[in-house]
Structures are given as C-alpha cells and as structure tokens.
Design an enzyme around this catalytic site. Structure first.
Site, short mmCIF file in Angstrom:
data_model
loop_
_atom_site.label_atom_id
_atom_site.label_comp_id
_atom_site.label_asym_id
_atom_site.label_seq_id
_atom_site.Cartn_x
_atom_site.Cartn_y
_atom_site.Cartn_z
N ARG A 1 0.77 -1.16 0.04
CA ARG A 1 0.03 -0.14 -0.03
C ARG A 1 1.15 1.30 0.13
NH1 ARG A 1 -3.63 -2.96 -1.12
NH2 ARG A 1 -5.61 -3.20 -0.43
N GLU B 1 -4.44 7.14 -4.91
CA GLU B 1 -4.73 6.69 -6.32
C GLU B 1 -5.82 7.22 -6.84
OE1 GLU B 1 -4.18 2.47 -5.56
OE2 GLU B 1 -2.22 2.35 -4.92
N HIS C 1 -1.32 -0.12 -9.63
CA HIS C 1 -1.96 -0.96 -8.55
C HIS C 1 -2.54 -2.31 -9.26
CE1 HIS C 1 -3.69 -1.20 -4.33
NE2 HIS C 1 -3.58 -2.39 -4.94
#
Ligand code: GLV
Ligand code: GLV
Length: 319
Positions: free
Chosen positions: A238, A267, A286
């Site tokens: 993360r 994000e 991601h």
C-alpha cells in the site's frame, strides 16, 4: 424475501448471476469509475450485503447509515479501506479475498524487481525514441538479481511466495516480520533481521506488509537513508507505507538506486506526479493481483463470502 445486495462496480456477469440466484442485486455499473460517496450512502441504507472494492472508503459514518447490513465483502486482500471496528460494533461481518491472489501478486512483485534492476522500461523507451545507435559495454547497465540480497518486510502469504521466487533466483534472503517464522526460515534458508539491519544489508527491499496505523510511513527519510545507494525499493503493498516525498528526494539525490511501485498514497496518481519524472522509477497502476484467472477467483470468492454470510453462516475469510 430475497436479501438485497449492492455491488459497487460492474463485475463479471457470471459472478453477478451467481449472486442474483439468491439475492436482489443492485449495482453501480454505468462506468468503470468508483461509485460516488452520495450514491453509496443511499444504497447502503437498505442493503443486506455489500460487495465492494478497495476504491470504496467504508468508514464509520458510512457504516452508520446501514440499517440492515450483515456483510461487507471486500474484493481484495487488503481491507484498510474499511473501518472494521465500526462494522464489528454493528455486528456486520467484514471479509476479504486472500490466498487466491498470493502467487499472482508475488509474480508482479518479482516483475517489478526485475524490470527495475535491469531497467527494462527505460531501455524500451530508449529504443523506441531512436537512441539505440550501437551496442556499448556499459550502456543501460543495471543491477544483478542472481546472488543479491533481498530484504522482505512482512512474511505473510505473499511475502513467503516472494521468498520462494527469490530462492529460485539464488538470492540471499533476509526478512523482518512481527513474529519470527522459524520453520519457514529453515525451509527456505532465510534469515530474520531487525528492520534497520535489513535496510542496511539489502540490495532489494520489498514491502509485503498490510497497511495499518503500525505500518503507515514505515519507510520514511530515516529508513531510506539506511539503505545502500545501490538499493532498489519495491512496493506492491500500500502506498501509505512509504513516504513518497522522502522517496522522491532519495531517488533524485542518488541515495537510492531505483524504485518499483505498484501502489501510491493517493490513487490514481496523475501523470505529473513527481515520482513519474524519474527514469529510475518503474510504476504500475495497482495491478498486483491483475491476472484474468486471479481476478475472477477474487470476485468469485468475494461472492461466496457474501452469500454465506447472508445465509447466517460464517465465511472462511472473516476479518
Ligand atoms: C490489492 O491491493 C488487494 O488488497 O487485494
Ligand atoms: C551479448 O549479447 C553477448 O553476446 O555478450
């Protein structure tokens, strides 16, 4: 009466159909963007079950809107987007989708490690820009993977899968974890070190720990300063675990050799994010678990967790 389920994004038809056999399905399916907070606040009021993604923040205020919610099924292994304590206080189960994505996420982590070490993305851009004039001894030279030391922070399921890959590449493996895994240490031939020693000794530092109040900013200026100048940092966990400003300056000043990043503090990041201005950053949006097979398995598992909970049973992956 069938329970009502709200699905926060368009997911594959076969999974929707599976849920629809037992439930009334409502779904945010117009565009592939996150459901607006105001819509979710309305939908959660009457839903018995929620199928959500890591793009949804299910905080205390959101949870308090729910009148009959029994289950929040997150289609992800990480669940830092959900206030689990607030859910628990209202007897709402929270589930995630571990295991099915372990190997796939370890694959992406190792891809970033290799791409960063061998400058694959930079080299490809070099070629496409017409800069390739000759073969040259030190042109686009990177770092060796074979024989290098990998430091894995977090020895959970994905950390272990990464360690097995590293062993196949004949790397020296060290790790840091809240608790030692002695059996695994012997099996994989890896060594436990405290965090500072790991940072000093590693050629590759891979973050494989969940995001929590304990790991927020775990890698900041001080930690980066302990790393070798030739070290490479990989983060597929993360974004908030790494201080992005500190990372940017460390990379720019040559205090760190490169970084491979699949996750970011906020994000999605925009194209003018400072880290994207650096040639020694390999960045992906991601996609850790993004194989066709694994994403289908995750959606299926999230559906299974949801349906079991709605039948009053305890799913396997309750948090
Ligand atoms: C992805 O980041 C996940 O938590 O599954
Ligand atoms: C490189 O292509 C070599 O042959 O060494």
């Amino acid at each position: 009466m069938k329970p009502t389920v709200y699905i926060t994004r368009k997911i594959p038809d076969e999974i929707v159909n599976k849920i629809a056999e037992e439930c009334t399905v409502r779904m945010w399916g117009e565009q592939d963007i996150a459901v607006p907070k105001s819509v979710l606040e309305q939908e959660i009021e009457e839903a018995d079950g929620l199928f959500c993604l890591l793009t949804e923040t299910i905080d205390k205020t959101m949870i308090e809107k729910a009148k009959k919610l029994k289950i929040i099924s997150n289609m992800a292994v990480g669940y830092n987007n959900i206030d689990v304590n607030a859910a628990k206080a209202k007897n709402i189960l929270v589930t995630n989708t571990p295991d099915v994505l372990t190997e796939t996420t370890a694959d992406l982590t190792f891809s970033l490690l290799m791409a960063t070490a061998r400058r694959v993305v930079e080299a490809s851009a070099y070629l496409r820009k017409g800069k390739w004039k000759t073969w040259s001894p030190m042109q686009l030279t990177g770092q060796d993977i074979y024989g290098a030391t990998i430091g894995i922070i977090g020895m959970g399921r994905i950390g272990e899968a990464l360690a097995r890959r590293a062993k196949g590449f004949n790397m020296n493996i060290i790790y840091f974890n809240r608790n030692r895994k002695q059996k695994l240490e012997e099996e994989i031939e890896m060594q436990y070190q405290d965090l500072n020693s790991l940072l000093r000794n590693s050629d590759f530092i891979c973050i494989m720990t969940p995001y929590s109040s304990e790991t927020r900013g775990l890698i900041s200026e001080k930690e980066l300063s302990l790393m070798k100048k030739s070290a490479i940092l990989i983060n597929t966990a993360r974004g908030g675990i790494v201080d992005e400003d500190a990372l940017y300056y460390a990379l720019r000043k040559g205090e760190l050799w490169a970084a491979g990043l699949d996750v970011f503090m906020n994000e999605p990041i925009s194209v003018d994010h400072p880290l994207l201005t650096l040639p020694n950053v390999v960045a992906t949006p991601h996609i850790g678990s993004a194989s066709i097979q694994t994403r289908l398995k995750m959606a299926d598992l999230a559906a299974e967790n949801l349906l079991l909970a709605l039948k009053g049973r305890i799913p396997k992956y309750v948090i």
